[in-house]
Structures are given as C-alpha cells and as structure tokens.
Design an enzyme around this catalytic site. Structure first.
Site, PDB file in Angstrom:
ATOM      1  N   LEU A 159      17.115   0.196   3.850  1.00  0.00           N
ATOM      2  CA  LEU A 159      18.066  -0.435   3.078  1.00  0.00           C
ATOM      3  C   LEU A 159      16.524  -1.071   2.109  1.00  0.00           C
ATOM      4  CD1 LEU A 159      17.821  -2.169   6.495  1.00  0.00           C
ATOM      5  CD2 LEU A 159      19.499  -0.462   4.719  1.00  0.00           C
ATOM      6  N   GLY A 170       6.172  -3.460   3.913  1.00  0.00           N
ATOM      7  CA  GLY A 170       6.668  -2.440   4.148  1.00  0.00           C
ATOM      8  C   GLY A 170       6.461  -1.000   3.406  1.00  0.00           C
ATOM      9  N   HIS A 227      13.762  -6.752   5.951  1.00  0.00           N
ATOM     10  CA  HIS A 227      12.868  -8.114   5.377  1.00  0.00           C
ATOM     11  C   HIS A 227      12.044  -8.199   7.296  1.00  0.00           C
ATOM     12  CE1 HIS A 227      15.001  -7.829   1.650  1.00  0.00           C
ATOM     13  NE2 HIS A 227      13.151  -7.671   1.218  1.00  0.00           N
ATOM     14  N   GLN A 272       6.374  -9.003 -12.438  1.00  0.00           N
ATOM     15  CA  GLN A 272       5.807  -7.628 -12.043  1.00  0.00           C
ATOM     16  C   GLN A 272       6.957  -6.675 -12.624  1.00  0.00           C
ATOM     17  OE1 GLN A 272       6.325  -9.183  -8.293  1.00  0.00           O
ATOM     18  NE2 GLN A 272       7.536  -6.726  -7.425  1.00  0.00           N
ATOM     19  N   GLY A 332      13.628 -12.516  -1.747  1.00  0.00           N
ATOM     20  CA  GLY A 332      15.001 -12.751  -1.123  1.00  0.00           C
ATOM     21  C   GLY A 332      16.094 -11.719  -1.056  1.00  0.00           C
ATOM     22  N   GLN A 349       2.748  -0.044  -3.430  1.00  0.00           N
ATOM     23  CA  GLN A 349       3.065  -1.279  -2.642  1.00  0.00           C
ATOM     24  C   GLN A 349       1.802  -2.030  -2.102  1.00  0.00           C
ATOM     25  OE1 GLN A 349       5.554  -4.166  -4.118  1.00  0.00           O
ATOM     26  NE2 GLN A 349       5.446  -4.316  -1.964  1.00  0.00           N
ATOM     27  N   HIS A 389      17.253  -8.399   4.137  1.00  0.00           N
ATOM     28  CA  HIS A 389      18.369  -7.132   4.677  1.00  0.00           C
ATOM     29  C   HIS A 389      17.616  -7.150   6.031  1.00  0.00           C
ATOM     30  CE1 HIS A 389      15.435  -4.804   3.159  1.00  0.00           C
ATOM     31  NE2 HIS A 389      15.784  -4.600   1.862  1.00  0.00           N
ATOM     32  N   GLU A 390      17.783  -6.664   6.713  1.00  0.00           N
ATOM     33  CA  GLU A 390      17.407  -5.978   8.235  1.00  0.00           C
ATOM     34  C   GLU A 390      15.878  -5.430   8.357  1.00  0.00           C
ATOM     35  OE1 GLU A 390      18.063  -6.314  11.534  1.00  0.00           O
ATOM     36  OE2 GLU A 390      19.967  -7.407  10.053  1.00  0.00           O
TER      37      GLU A 390
END
Ligand code: AMP
Length: 283
Positions: free
Chosen positions: A187, A150, A40, A64, A34, A156, A37-38
């Site tokens: 971002l 991402g 995601h 985590q 959640g 990750q 932003h751009e």
C-alpha cells in the site's frame, strides 16, 4: 465531522504531550505525509499497543522532494485523514504549517552518512537530508516515548534508527510490517497515480522480490538473483528499475556477488509510467 483534536504549533503539541507524561502516561508518535491508507493506520495500532496516547503528525515535507518530484501534486485531504486517524484510535493530530516547521532563517540540516548512501539516496540526492532533518525536528518537538515507522520505507527506517542513536534522542523506534493489497502490492499513497492497466502490472514487483529473497535464502548467488528479479520486473511491464539490491539487514551494506549467510534485505524502486514504486523483502 471528526472529533480528533488538532494542534498546529509545537508549543500546543508540547503542552498536550507534557500533560500526558506528567500523568505517567506513555506517548507514541506516528509521522505521516497524509493521504492515509491501512499501512499508516496499522502504525497507529502499533502505537496504541506501546503507549497510552498516539499522536500522528501530518506534514508534507517540502525539503525531501526534489524540484522535479510531486510535491505540489501530492494528495492532500486533512479532513479525511483526521477521520481515519480518529477511527484508528489516534488521540491527537499535529498538522503544522511550513512556516512553523521552517521559520525564516532556518539553516540547519541533519545528514546521516553510510546507511543513507546508494539506493534511494542515489536516486534522490537530497531526499534523506530532508527526511532526517524533519524527523529529528518531529522527535524533539513531540518528545514521544516511542515513534513508529513503516518497513515499507526500509532504508528510511534504518536512517532514522541511526540518527536517533547518533544524536542520543531518548525515543524507541519501532518498525511496522508492510501492509499490502491481496495481490501483494505494498500500500502506498502513490498507488493512486496508477491506471487500471498499471495497477494490474504492479504486483509483479513484490513477486520478483519474494522470488529473489527465496533464492538467496536457499544459497543462490546474489548477483544472479538480483539480475533475474530485474528481468522479471521489466518483463512484467515496468518501464525501468532504479535499483534492486541485496543489502545487509541493519547497516545496508552491499552483499554478494556470491551466496551469503547473514540477515539481509532485498530492496527495490521501479517505475511504471510516471509512478515510482518502492518495496523490500527480508531474506
Ligand atoms: P508517508 O506518509 O508515505 O511518508 O508514510 C508515513 C509512514 O507510513 C512511514 O513510516 C511509512 O514507512 C509508513 N508506510 C507507508 N506505507 C506503508 C505500508 N504499506 N505499510 C506500513 N507502513 C507504511
């Protein structure tokens, strides 16, 4: 008000996905915590380009975060996130509660060796165990054809690629490029914690990584290039650098100390006040 359909149980999620797949349609999953932003939303766009349907998950995963971290303070606004996802072309939101994800008696965890060691794994000892376990669950719950993560969280991403291969999960993992502000700052949901003064300092992190990547690509020694980047980050006003390391691009093995001639990545985490910022650049 958003029209984005939302499910909160794995049974409802599976029923929706099964209906699409029975119709011969592909499904993409975009896992998030959640505070969208751009960055995601760009992953939703990649999902759309690779599948007929995009499912986003929204779950702030408690396992985590360490007790000292910002789990309670993490920004939460599901209604806003749902509107942004619908506008970006997402078809379904999966927003399970903690008890749906971790019912009483939950006792299993997924541990990924090697690629999760060092860097984020050293700074946050339980972090990748939590990530690997919840991502494994999300991938088996949703059973998507593709899942999009991402490059912003590069270690990750490599941990997730490793676990899907090692556990034979029938899903294609796609890495999406890092979305940035005009001044280069990656971002991040955590940028909201920065004061105006800290926000002005923050782009120095990416400038230092780019300079390091260019130097190493031109044949400079890894150790001197890492040291120069750390110095530049601290000189710009960051309080500390948790790590800044040149690693091999796929398995994230330590490289150097001299010049290198192989695909690599430089990764860092640094602190500005109470905020911890991550970034990385390809070499
Ligand atoms: P998070 O909600 O922070 O856990 O992130 C969810 C997904 O969005 C992860 O796959 C992140 O790597 C990805 N992501 C976060 N920030 C960015 C960004 N600036 N550009 C692209 N992807 C991002």
């Amino acid at each position: 008000m958003t029209a984005l359909p939302t499910v909160r149980t794995k049974a409802d999620l599976r029923a929706r996905v099964a209906a699409w797949r029975a119709a011969g349609e592909r499904v993409a999953l975009v896992p998030t915590m959640g505070a969208l932003h751009e960055g995601h939303l760009s992953l939703v766009g990649i999902g759309r380009a690779n599948a007929e349907h995009v499912v986003a998950s929204l779950f702030v995963n408690p396992t985590q975060f360490s007790p000292a971290e910002d789990f309670d303070a993490y920004p939460r606004d599901e209604a806003r996130d749902a509107e942004l996802l619908a506008a970006a072309g997402c078809d379904l939101l999966y927003a399970p509660g903690a008890e749906e994800m971790y019912p009483p008696g939950f006792a299993t965890s997924v541990a990924v060796a090697h690629v999760s060691e060092g860097m984020e794994g050293a700074a946050r000892p339980h972090h990748f165990g939590g990530v690997a376990t919840v991502v494994t669950k999300l991938l088996t719950q949703a059973a998507p054809d593709v899942a999009v993560f991402g490059e912003k969280d590069y270690q990750q991403l490599q941990v997730i690629r490793r676990l899907t291969r090692d556990l034979d999960l029938p899903v294609e993992i796609i890495g999406g490029p890092t979305m940035r502000a005009d001044d280069g700052l990656a971002l991040s949901s955590r940028n909201a914690y920065l004061s105006a003064q800290q926000r002005a300092i923050a782009p120095a992190l990416n400038r230092a990584l780019k300079a390091c990547a260019q130097a190493v690509a031109k044949g400079a020694a890894v150790d001197a290039s890492e040291a120069a980047a750390i110095e530049a980050i601290l000189a710009a006003g960051f309080d500390s650098v948790d790590y800044l390391e040149v690693r091999s691009a796929e398995y994230l093995e330590r490289l150097g100390p001299g010049p290198i001639d192989a695909p690599a990545r430089v990764l860092t985490a640094a602190r500005l006040g109470r905020t911890r910022l991550l970034d990385n650049e390809p070499i």
